[in-house]
Enzyme design. Structure first.
Site, PDB file in Angstrom:
ATOM      1  CD  GLU A  59      53.983  36.442  41.525  1.00  6.79           C
ATOM      2  OE1 GLU A  59      53.376  37.143  40.713  1.00  6.79           O
ATOM      3  OE2 GLU A  59      53.936  35.187  41.513  1.00  6.79           O
ATOM      4  NE  ARG A 104      53.000  38.128  46.354  1.00  7.91           N
ATOM      5  CZ  ARG A 104      52.524  37.184  45.549  1.00  7.91           C
ATOM      6  NH1 ARG A 104      52.664  35.902  45.894  1.00  7.91           N
ATOM      7  NH2 ARG A 104      51.904  37.491  44.425  1.00  7.91           N
TER       8      ARG A 104
END
Length: 205
Positions: A59, A104
């Site tokens: 990610e 993130r």
């Protein structure tokens, strides 16, 4: 070795962190003045304002490798818009498994209007203390990327720190690119607390 100016700025950050933690504890437990001062001093002289965190997955490529990464994470005294900024790589609790943590990019905070590329979805505004986090890997489809596009807005309170250094391998490591303000704030902390050998020792190849 860190310069004198970096040490001064570092100690200012550390004092702020120590005071904030101690005042929170004082509010919860009604400490005496002596106990409060003792905790502040202990955090100030013996504590650290970073910790190591292992992260794995596609990610956050290319900032982080797809295999195991060892991150140096800055602890934040308070998680609000004074201390964390859009563009930062943040460590947060997994909204579906609170014993796990994700890394993130912070893409939007309270007050931002979120508009979907899907015309069927209505725009909405992030509410107070909400934020929107996204995976960095542009090659992943939105449905594959486990981020706010799949689990929605998250609470700012779920953010536990900001990744400030990443060791991908013993020979591939460096500071994490964050918002300009965050990188300026974190530079004295990196200068004093970064120990690449410690990261390498903790690293799981």
């Amino acid at each position: 070795m860190a310069s004198i100016s970096n040490w001064v700025r570092y100690m200012a950050h550390k004092l702020e962190y120590s005071l904030t933690l101690s005042l929170k504890k004082h509010t919860r437990e009604k400490l005496s003045d002596k106990e409060l001062i003792g905790i502040v001093m202990k955090n100030l002289f013996y504590g650290r304002i970073t910790y190591l965190h292992s992260n794995k997955g596609q990610e956050m490529a290319p900032t982080m490798g797809t295999n195991e990464n060892t991150l140096l994470v800055r602890k934040l005294p308070v998680v609000d818009t004074r201390y964390v900024f859009v563009g930062d790589a943040v460590v947060l609790k997994d909204p579906n498994e609170t014993n796990k943590y994700l890394v993130r990019r912070l893409a939007a905070i309270e007050g931002y209007e979120m508009v979907s590329s899907d015309e069927k979805e209505e725009p909405f505004v992030l509410e107070k203390h909400q934020c929107w986090v996204v995976a960095e890997n542009q090659e992943m489809k939105s449905k594959e990327a486990y981020d706010s596009r799949t689990f929605g807005p998250v609470s700012m309170a779920d953010i536990v720190g900001r990744a400030i250094y990443c060791l991908r391998t013993a020979v591939d490591h460096g500071p994490v690119s964050n918002s300009e303000f965050a990188m300026e704030e974190d530079s004295p902390i990196l200068a004093v607390e970064l120990d690449v050998d410690e990261l390498a020792k903790d690293h799981k190849a």
